[in-house]
Design an enzyme around this catalytic site. Structure first.
Site, PDB file in Angstrom:
ATOM      1  N   GLY A   1      -3.604   9.094  -3.799  1.00 36.84           N
ATOM      2  CA  GLY A   1      -4.962   9.443  -4.223  1.00 36.84           C
ATOM      3  C   GLY A   1      -5.111  10.783  -4.917  1.00 36.84           C
TER       4      GLY A   1
ATOM      5  N   CYS B   1     -10.934   2.730   0.666  1.00 36.94           N
ATOM      6  CA  CYS B   1      -9.513   3.078   0.807  1.00 36.94           C
ATOM      7  C   CYS B   1      -9.027   2.371   2.068  1.00 36.94           C
ATOM      8  CB  CYS B   1      -9.343   4.591   0.956  1.00 36.94           C
ATOM      9  SG  CYS B   1      -7.667   5.098   1.436  1.00 36.94           S
ATOM     10  N   THR B   2      -7.921   1.669   1.953  1.00 33.82           N
ATOM     11  CA  THR B   2      -7.488   0.857   3.097  1.00 33.82           C
ATOM     12  C   THR B   2      -7.064   1.706   4.301  1.00 33.82           C
ATOM     13  OG1 THR B   2      -5.339   0.651   2.008  1.00 33.82           O
ATOM     14  CG2 THR B   2      -6.870  -1.187   1.775  1.00 33.82           C
ATOM     15  N   HIS B   3      -6.672   2.952   4.058  1.00 39.12           N
ATOM     16  CA  HIS B   3      -6.360   3.823   5.203  1.00 39.12           C
ATOM     17  C   HIS B   3      -7.595   4.016   6.095  1.00 39.12           C
ATOM     18  CE1 HIS B   3      -2.566   4.805   3.325  1.00 39.12           C
ATOM     19  NE2 HIS B   3      -2.238   5.517   4.382  1.00 39.12           N
TER      20      HIS B   3
ATOM     21  N   ASP C   1       0.876  -1.176   0.000  1.00 37.61           N
ATOM     22  CA  ASP C   1       0.000   0.000   0.000  1.00 37.61           C
ATOM     23  C   ASP C   1       0.909   1.221   0.000  1.00 37.61           C
ATOM     24  OD1 ASP C   1      -2.366   1.645   0.265  1.00 37.61           O
ATOM     25  OD2 ASP C   1      -1.866   1.905   2.374  1.00 37.61           O
ATOM     26  N   SER C   2       0.361   2.357  -0.398  1.00 42.86           N
ATOM     27  CA  SER C   2       1.165   3.581  -0.349  1.00 42.86           C
ATOM     28  C   SER C   2       1.614   3.862   1.089  1.00 42.86           C
ATOM     29  CB  SER C   2       0.344   4.753  -0.888  1.00 42.86           C
ATOM     30  OG  SER C   2      -0.871   4.847  -0.163  1.00 42.86           O
TER      31      SER C   2
ATOM     32  N   CYS D   1      -4.345  -1.476  -1.768  1.00 41.80           N
ATOM     33  CA  CYS D   1      -4.563  -0.047  -2.003  1.00 41.80           C
ATOM     34  C   CYS D   1      -5.556   0.060  -3.154  1.00 41.80           C
ATOM     35  CB  CYS D   1      -3.228   0.596  -2.375  1.00 41.80           C
ATOM     36  SG  CYS D   1      -3.345   2.337  -2.810  1.00 41.80           S
TER      37      CYS D   1
ATOM     38  N   THR E   1      -6.471   2.681  -4.655  1.00 45.05           N
ATOM     39  CA  THR E   1      -5.987   3.668  -5.629  1.00 45.05           C
ATOM     40  C   THR E   1      -4.977   3.016  -6.580  1.00 45.05           C
ATOM     41  OG1 THR E   1      -6.232   5.283  -3.859  1.00 45.05           O
ATOM     42  CG2 THR E   1      -4.991   5.980  -5.785  1.00 45.05           C
TER      43      THR E   1
END
Ligand code: DGL
Length: 216
Positions: free
Chosen positions: A40, A177-179, A7-8, A69, A71
């Site tokens: 994003g 969004c995984t965040h 992921d980012s 992620c 995105t």
């Protein structure tokens, strides 16, 4: 088996933590690209180049790579599958299909980054599964960076989203969004209890299980 997770930023760690509980016999190796976050707010081309560069350490150690992620999945997963055909990639997509088809929701809210919301993959998903459903997409463009920097408690004002969900009478909220998994409990507490939150881990775990069994 070693399974790569990208992921980012910290979305990957949250996803890996949840998957470790479901698959304790496997090892999850997480790589992020904190330096270039947020993805994003970048173009699809930039996201593809960054993702491809960032996953290099995973390619040598893992056969299965989870792009944790939404995105990066939207922008880069087709490219990655073509460029690295010996690897299996599992992506994250806003769970519009289960939200609509399994629950018969009439109005859903999708929380996702601007790049996900304008991606061809997302627009196609929406056209295919949510053509008869109202999809509310509030502005979450600053969330990932704030969550990454642990500032969500003080800075993310969930009130506009909570109010929109109530006023628009949405049936379900999709975490795209995984965040945002980091604020899932907060959202759950603040949203009215009859609004269901759709999170992606169960679907990804099912897919991972299929792939692991296919490789064994
Ligand atoms: N965690 C990423 C996602 O699922 C986005 C974070 C970012 O904007 O970099 O879309």
């Amino acid at each position: 088996m070693i399974i790569g997770v990208f992921d980012s930023g910290k979305g990957g760690k949250i996803v890996a933590e949840r998957l470790r509980k479901i698959f304790p016999e496997h090892q999850f190796l997480v790589v992020d690209d904190h330096k270039h976050l947020p993805y994003g707010n970048k173009t699809a081309k930039e996201i593809t180049e960054l993702t491809s560069a960032a996953i290099q350490p995973l390619l040598t150690q893992a056969k299965i790579i989870i792009i944790a992620c939404n995105t990066a999945t939207a922008a880069a997963i087709d490219y990655l599958r073509e460029k690295y055909p010996k690897h299996q990639f599992i992506g994250f997509e806003p769970a519009i299909k289960p939200a609509v088809s399994e629950t018969k929701a009439a109005k859903i809210m999708v929380l996702a980054t601007p790049a996900t919301l304008k991606s061809t993959k997302y627009l196609t998903l929406k056209k295919r599964f949510a053509a008869d459903v109202t999809v509310v997409e509030p502005d979450c463009s600053t969330w990932a960076e704030k969550i990454e920097n642990d500032k969500f408690d003080e800075i993310i004002d969930l009130a506009p989203v909570i109010n929109a969900a109530r006023c628009e009478k949405v049936d379900e909220v999709v975490l795209g969004c995984t965040h945002y998994l980091a604020i899932e409990n907060d959202l759950r507490k603040k949203l009215s209890p009859n609004i269901k939150i759709i999170e992606p881990i169960a679907a990804v775990a099912r897919r991972l299980d299929e792939i692991i069994h296919g490789l064994c």
